[in-house]
Every structure is written in structure tokens, then in C-alpha cells.
Design an enzyme around this catalytic site. Sequence first.
Site, PDB file in Angstrom:
ATOM      1  N   LYS A  69       0.759  -1.254  -0.128  1.00 16.83           N
ATOM      2  CA  LYS A  69       0.107   0.025  -0.070  1.00 16.83           C
ATOM      3  C   LYS A  69       0.794   1.446  -0.031  1.00 16.83           C
ATOM      4  CE  LYS A  69      -4.013  -1.960   2.207  1.00 16.83           C
ATOM      5  NZ  LYS A  69      -5.119  -2.213   3.224  1.00 16.83           N
ATOM      6  N   ASP A 105     -10.090   2.532   1.945  1.00 15.28           N
ATOM      7  CA  ASP A 105     -10.122   1.740   3.492  1.00 15.28           C
ATOM      8  C   ASP A 105     -10.940   2.563   4.514  1.00 15.28           C
ATOM      9  OD1 ASP A 105      -8.836  -0.609   2.784  1.00 15.28           O
ATOM     10  OD2 ASP A 105      -7.102   0.081   3.046  1.00 15.28           O
TER      11      ASP A 105
END
Length: 283
Positions: A69, A105
Site C-alpha cells: 500500500k 479503506d
Amino acid sequence: MSAPFRRACIMGHPVAHSRSPMIHNFWLKQLGIPGSYDFMDLAPEAFPDFVTHLAERGYVGGNVTVPHKEAAFRLAEQRDAAAETVGAVNVLWLENGRLMGGNSDVHGFVANLDDRAPGWDVKNGLAVILGAGGAARGAVYGLMQRGLRVALVNRTPERAAELAAHYGGGTTAHGWGELPGLLARADVLVNCTSLGMVGKPPLGIDLSALKAGAVVYDIVYVPLDTPLLAEARRRGHRTVDGLGMLLQQAGYGFHKWFGAHPQVTAELRARCEADIVAKTPKP
Ligand code: ATR
């Protein structure tokens, strides 16, 4: 003219455990969109070359998971506001040939609370977050956006202090020893550590001090019903599980790649639940 066949994928290492292909392929079929969503196991050395040649590899984009990420954040040519603030990208897509990065997220984390525990965002409320890693980083941002103060509790206090300093405002850093005092004032308790996950040590915290009415949220979703959630429910608290977060974050990427807004239905959730239960070893 029929719509073009588009491909997206989940990029991680390892990646075989991911339920993202199950979710996106369910939506593609349900909506009659020609496309596929594949598993893409990429070692850290292979990740940069893959994402900078997505189109040549036949992909319009994909999700990014552990451990890529932060690398995805660096490689994206442009990023959305959530990704900029959190410093992590979990959705990649192409726009006019440019590699774009987003963070869904944060949205998934908050939308799941709205869905499973409406009214959780009490005015001037306090959220206690366990952990100070990548997952906690997104959670703090989401909770702050909804007006809560955040207390970070971490095994390594310096890491919590660093994260609190990054956000400033009402965010404070604490060691595990301060947990009972914080629980007594908490409106939301979130586990953002990996403790309680299959193969990891148990979380094992005492909830007896937790304020009545507090919502308990575990981002771990394998097992689905973690010991933390089971104990919280037994004590009469509302609970929110990690599968809902995975489901709620998925629509953002789907819309970027396939152009439709899919729904998180009870049928989709039930399918994911059944798969997790079937493949999770019994304790
Ligand atoms: P992620 O990006 O998924 O959040 P991470 O950055 O590795 O993963 O963070 C994991 C979190 O779980 C950290 O807060 C970590 O605490 P430390 O910062 O002290 O490492 C916490 N954690 C992991 N194993 C732990 C353990 N055995 N006891 C207490 N905390 C633990």
C-alpha cells in the site's frame, strides 16, 4: 456495440486468502458487466514494474493489499484526498493513461460503522484504537472526520506518539497500561492490531471497565466472530465486524474500473461469511 471486457485484480503478497475476487466477480455477474477480477501475487521486487505497466498487462486497475500500500502511494501519479492524508493507496486505476491512486479503506471503515451501529458517532465522543500500524492510520482519519477524539493505545508507545503527532488535534498516544482508564470513557473501541486473527496471539483484553453503550469494532475478519466481539456481545455491547469493512470499501474501486455502483447485499455478505467459515480452522 457490446461493452469491452475489462480486467482488474488484487495485488498483494500473499494474496490467496483475499475475498476481493469473490466480491467483485459476484458484482460483475450480477450486473451483467463483461469483465474479471483476478488474484495477482506479486513479490515486492515485482510490484513497481507490474503497476507501471498495468495497461500492457491487460488491466484497467486493481486493489492493493499488504505489503504494497505504501509503494502504491509512491507510484501513483495522482492521489485522492484520503490517500494523501493516510499515506497509503489501496485502489489503482488508469485515467487518460495516468496511474491514479485512491484510499477506500477509510470510507469502508466508517461506512461499516454507519451500517452496523447507526448513531455510533456521538457528539464529542472518544474512540479508543488498539494499534498504530497502517490500519490504525486510516481509522484515526475516518473517526476524526466524524468529530470523535481518538486515543491510540499501542505496544510500542513511540509508534502511537508518531501517529498522534501526524494527525494532531484531539489524538493522544498511550501504552497498554492506560487501557482500563480509557475504556471507562470510550464510546467506540476498535481493534486495529492483528491480534485475534487466525495464527496470531489472542488479543485478551479485559472489557469489564468498558463504558456501557460503547460500540466494539474488530477489523480482523478471519475468524469472523473474534473472541473480542463475542465477549463484547456477551456484555451487551453493539459489535461491528471486519468483513463489513472489506465489503463497504469495495464499491469505490468497482466504480472506477467497471463504471457501476454495486450494492452490498445480504446475499453477498452471506457468501463471504460461508467461505470464511468453511476455510477457517476451528480453534
Ligand atoms: P497493519 O498495517 O495491518 O496495521 P502493522 O503495521 O504491522 O500492520 O501493525 C500491527 C499492529 O499490531 C501494531 O500496532 C502492532 O504493535 P507495535 O507497533 O508495537 O508493533 C500491533 N501488534 C502486533 N502484534 C502484537 C502483539 N503481539 N502485541 C501487541 N501488539 C501487537
